[in-house]
Design a protein around this motif. Structure first.
Motif, PDB file in Angstrom:
ATOM      1  N   MET A   1      38.123  49.582  35.329  1.00  0.00           N
ATOM      2  CA  MET A   1      36.822  50.044  35.791  1.00  0.00           C
ATOM      3  C   MET A   1      36.623  49.664  37.242  1.00  0.00           C
ATOM      4  O   MET A   1      36.974  48.572  37.664  1.00  0.00           O
ATOM      5  N   PHE A   2      36.057  50.590  37.998  1.00  0.00           N
ATOM      6  CA  PHE A   2      35.677  50.342  39.381  1.00  0.00           C
ATOM      7  C   PHE A   2      34.146  50.396  39.448  1.00  0.00           C
ATOM      8  O   PHE A   2      33.534  51.372  38.995  1.00  0.00           O
ATOM      9  N   CYS A   3      33.532  49.371  40.023  1.00  0.00           N
ATOM     10  CA  CYS A   3      32.072  49.362  40.152  1.00  0.00           C
ATOM     11  C   CYS A   3      31.658  48.332  41.189  1.00  0.00           C
ATOM     12  O   CYS A   3      32.481  47.568  41.689  1.00  0.00           O
ATOM     13  N   GLY A   4      30.366  48.319  41.482  1.00  0.00           N
ATOM     14  CA  GLY A   4      29.856  47.523  42.581  1.00  0.00           C
ATOM     15  C   GLY A   4      29.761  46.031  42.302  1.00  0.00           C
ATOM     16  O   GLY A   4      29.583  45.597  41.162  1.00  0.00           O
ATOM     17  N   SER A   5      29.846  45.236  43.365  1.00  0.00           N
ATOM     18  CA  SER A   5      29.631  43.793  43.268  1.00  0.00           C
ATOM     19  C   SER A   5      28.164  43.445  43.492  1.00  0.00           C
ATOM     20  O   SER A   5      27.810  42.275  43.598  1.00  0.00           O
ATOM     21  N   SER A   6      27.308  44.458  43.560  1.00  0.00           N
ATOM     22  CA  SER A   6      25.859  44.270  43.543  1.00  0.00           C
ATOM     23  C   SER A   6      25.303  45.111  42.398  1.00  0.00           C
ATOM     24  O   SER A   6      26.028  45.911  41.800  1.00  0.00           O
ATOM     25  N   THR A   7      24.014  44.925  42.119  1.00  0.00           N
ATOM     26  CA  THR A   7      23.415  45.670  41.007  1.00  0.00           C
ATOM     27  C   THR A   7      22.776  46.974  41.463  1.00  0.00           C
ATOM     28  O   THR A   7      22.104  47.651  40.681  1.00  0.00           O
ATOM     29  N   GLY A  39      26.978  41.257  40.269  1.00  0.00           N
ATOM     30  CA  GLY A  39      26.725  42.687  40.345  1.00  0.00           C
ATOM     31  C   GLY A  39      27.072  43.419  39.064  1.00  0.00           C
ATOM     32  O   GLY A  39      27.101  42.846  37.964  1.00  0.00           O
ATOM     33  N   LEU A  40      27.367  44.722  39.205  1.00  0.00           N
ATOM     34  CA  LEU A  40      27.740  45.521  38.045  1.00  0.00           C
ATOM     35  C   LEU A  40      29.056  45.043  37.453  1.00  0.00           C
ATOM     36  O   LEU A  40      29.301  45.173  36.246  1.00  0.00           O
ATOM     37  N   MET A  41      29.903  44.454  38.298  1.00  0.00           N
ATOM     38  CA  MET A  41      31.169  43.912  37.802  1.00  0.00           C
ATOM     39  C   MET A  41      30.907  42.824  36.765  1.00  0.00           C
ATOM     40  O   MET A  41      31.542  42.791  35.694  1.00  0.00           O
ATOM     41  N   GLY A  42      29.972  41.956  37.049  1.00  0.00           N
ATOM     42  CA  GLY A  42      29.631  40.900  36.109  1.00  0.00           C
ATOM     43  C   GLY A  42      28.995  41.443  34.842  1.00  0.00           C
ATOM     44  O   GLY A  42      29.260  40.937  33.738  1.00  0.00           O
ATOM     45  N   VAL A  43      28.152  42.458  34.994  1.00  0.00           N
ATOM     46  CA  VAL A  43      27.512  43.078  33.827  1.00  0.00           C
ATOM     47  C   VAL A  43      28.565  43.667  32.899  1.00  0.00           C
ATOM     48  O   VAL A  43      28.516  43.493  31.672  1.00  0.00           O
ATOM     49  N   VAL A  44      29.524  44.383  33.474  1.00  0.00           N
ATOM     50  CA  VAL A  44      30.602  44.986  32.680  1.00  0.00           C
ATOM     51  C   VAL A  44      31.376  43.912  31.923  1.00  0.00           C
ATOM     52  O   VAL A  44      31.621  44.030  30.716  1.00  0.00           O
ATOM     53  N   ALA A  45      31.775  42.860  32.621  1.00  0.00           N
ATOM     54  CA  ALA A  45      32.569  41.802  31.989  1.00  0.00           C
ATOM     55  C   ALA A  45      31.785  41.102  30.889  1.00  0.00           C
ATOM     56  O   ALA A  45      32.289  40.922  29.769  1.00  0.00           O
ATOM     57  N   PRO A  60      41.563  38.935  44.510  1.00  0.00           N
ATOM     58  CA  PRO A  60      42.252  38.255  45.613  1.00  0.00           C
ATOM     59  C   PRO A  60      41.721  36.830  45.773  1.00  0.00           C
ATOM     60  O   PRO A  60      40.518  36.588  45.622  1.00  0.00           O
ATOM     61  N   GLU A  61      42.592  35.907  46.077  1.00  0.00           N
ATOM     62  CA  GLU A  61      42.179  34.517  46.220  1.00  0.00           C
ATOM     63  C   GLU A  61      41.076  34.361  47.255  1.00  0.00           C
ATOM     64  O   GLU A  61      40.155  33.566  47.080  1.00  0.00           O
ATOM     65  N   ALA A  62      41.143  35.140  48.330  1.00  0.00           N
ATOM     66  CA  ALA A  62      40.152  35.023  49.402  1.00  0.00           C
ATOM     67  C   ALA A  62      38.753  35.438  48.955  1.00  0.00           C
ATOM     68  O   ALA A  62      37.763  35.052  49.570  1.00  0.00           O
ATOM     69  N   LEU A  63      38.665  36.239  47.886  1.00  0.00           N
ATOM     70  CA  LEU A  63      37.372  36.699  47.396  1.00  0.00           C
ATOM     71  C   LEU A  63      36.882  35.911  46.185  1.00  0.00           C
ATOM     72  O   LEU A  63      35.821  36.213  45.641  1.00  0.00           O
ATOM     73  N   ALA A  64      37.641  34.915  45.762  1.00  0.00           N
ATOM     74  CA  ALA A  64      37.272  34.160  44.565  1.00  0.00           C
ATOM     75  C   ALA A  64      35.928  33.461  44.737  1.00  0.00           C
ATOM     76  O   ALA A  64      35.185  33.270  43.774  1.00  0.00           O
ATOM     77  N   VAL A  65      35.594  33.102  45.979  1.00  0.00           N
ATOM     78  CA  VAL A  65      34.299  32.473  46.250  1.00  0.00           C
ATOM     79  C   VAL A  65      33.246  33.530  46.562  1.00  0.00           C
ATOM     80  O   VAL A  65      32.161  33.541  45.986  1.00  0.00           O
ATOM     81  N   ALA A  66      33.576  34.481  47.456  1.00  0.00           N
ATOM     82  CA  ALA A  66      32.600  35.497  47.877  1.00  0.00           C
ATOM     83  C   ALA A  66      32.133  36.348  46.708  1.00  0.00           C
ATOM     84  O   ALA A  66      30.945  36.681  46.598  1.00  0.00           O
ATOM     85  N   GLU A  67      33.039  36.747  45.820  1.00  0.00           N
ATOM     86  CA  GLU A  67      32.675  37.578  44.680  1.00  0.00           C
ATOM     87  C   GLU A  67      32.478  36.739  43.417  1.00  0.00           C
ATOM     88  O   GLU A  67      32.214  37.282  42.350  1.00  0.00           O
ATOM     89  N   VAL A  68      32.601  35.436  43.521  1.00  0.00           N
ATOM     90  CA  VAL A  68      32.354  34.491  42.426  1.00  0.00           C
ATOM     91  C   VAL A  68      33.202  34.842  41.196  1.00  0.00           C
ATOM     92  O   VAL A  68      32.766  35.582  40.313  1.00  0.00           O
ATOM     93  N   ALA A  69      34.406  34.317  41.155  1.00  0.00           N
ATOM     94  CA  ALA A  69      35.326  34.603  40.063  1.00  0.00           C
ATOM     95  C   ALA A  69      34.693  34.308  38.711  1.00  0.00           C
ATOM     96  O   ALA A  69      34.059  33.273  38.516  1.00  0.00           O
ATOM     97  N   HIS A  70      34.851  35.221  37.789  1.00  0.00           N
ATOM     98  CA  HIS A  70      34.261  35.070  36.461  1.00  0.00           C
ATOM     99  C   HIS A  70      35.024  33.993  35.681  1.00  0.00           C
ATOM    100  O   HIS A  70      36.251  34.064  35.553  1.00  0.00           O
TER     101      HIS A  70
END
Length: 208
Positions: A1-7, A39-45, A60-70
């Motif tokens: 699934m592809f979706c936004g990191s915001s809601t 975002g929607l990514m978290g909702v989906v998961a 990506p490791e560089a986004l583990a903080v910015a996108e908050v790894a689940h």
């Protein structure tokens, strides 16, 4: 699934993401997505996990903080780059479902759409056009077809709908009836063979 990191637009997009994840998990399919908890990514998961589905994240490791790894996924794979992320997500997926999102979502969508257009894979893609979000994009693609830049058949590669359950059903139905993805090297070989034939024919014409 592809979706936004915001809601996005709030409840309309959140509910669409929730219903899509429920539909996928309810049909016994797993979810591969970008690995974030926001975002929607978290909702989906969260929704797919709560429904008992398997959820694999690729981040990506560089986004583990910015996108908050689940922290609660069935499996989280950390990769080095965005290119690796997209390649790994595609490798793990039998089909693609696109929800509203931003530039990253659009990039992911157009990449797998282009691959299907080129014959690199035959995995179906569904576009959830909730609230008319993708209307301008679909008009643009139609204009590109009219202008001769995009073959009309490329539009047929994508299932478009605004009902999550119906969209998931149609995408899964296409997975069931489609043949395995062709080896992309065979596609390249066919192109090169055709080109050699054209060159040979042109050379023969000149010699006469």
């Amino acid at each position: 699934m592809f979706c936004g990191s915001s809601t996005g637009r709030g409840e309309v997009d959140v509910e669409a993401a929730r219903r899509t994840a429920e539909a996928i998990a309810g049909r016994g399919a797993g979810v591969v997505y970008g690995g974030a908890s926001v975002g929607l990514m978290g909702v989906v998961a969260d929704t797919a996990l709560a429904a008992g589905g398997e959820v694999v994240g690729v981040l990506p490791e560089a986004l583990a903080v910015a996108e908050v790894a689940h922290p609660g996924l069935s499996r989280l794979e950390l990769v080095a780059t965005m290119h690796e992320r997209k390649a790994r997500m595609a490798e793990l997926s039998d089909a693609f479902v696109v929800l509203p999102g931003g530039l990253g979502t659009l990039e992911e969508m157009f990449e797998v759409w282009t691959w299907a257009h080129l014959g690199i894979h035959r995995r179906p893609m569904g576009l959830l056009n909730v609230g008319g979000y993708f209307d301008p994009l679909l008009r643009f693609v139609g204009d590109a077809v009219d202008a001769g830049f995009v073959p009309a058949r490329s539009g047929d590669l994508v299932v478009v709908g605004d009902d999550p359950r119906q969209l998931v059903d149609e995408v899964l139905a296409r997975v069931a009836r489609d043949a395995p993805a062709p080896d992309p090297r065979e596609h390249v070989s066919e192109i090169l063979a055709e080109r050699r034939l054209r060159k040979a024919g042109a050379g023969g014409d000149r010699s006469e």
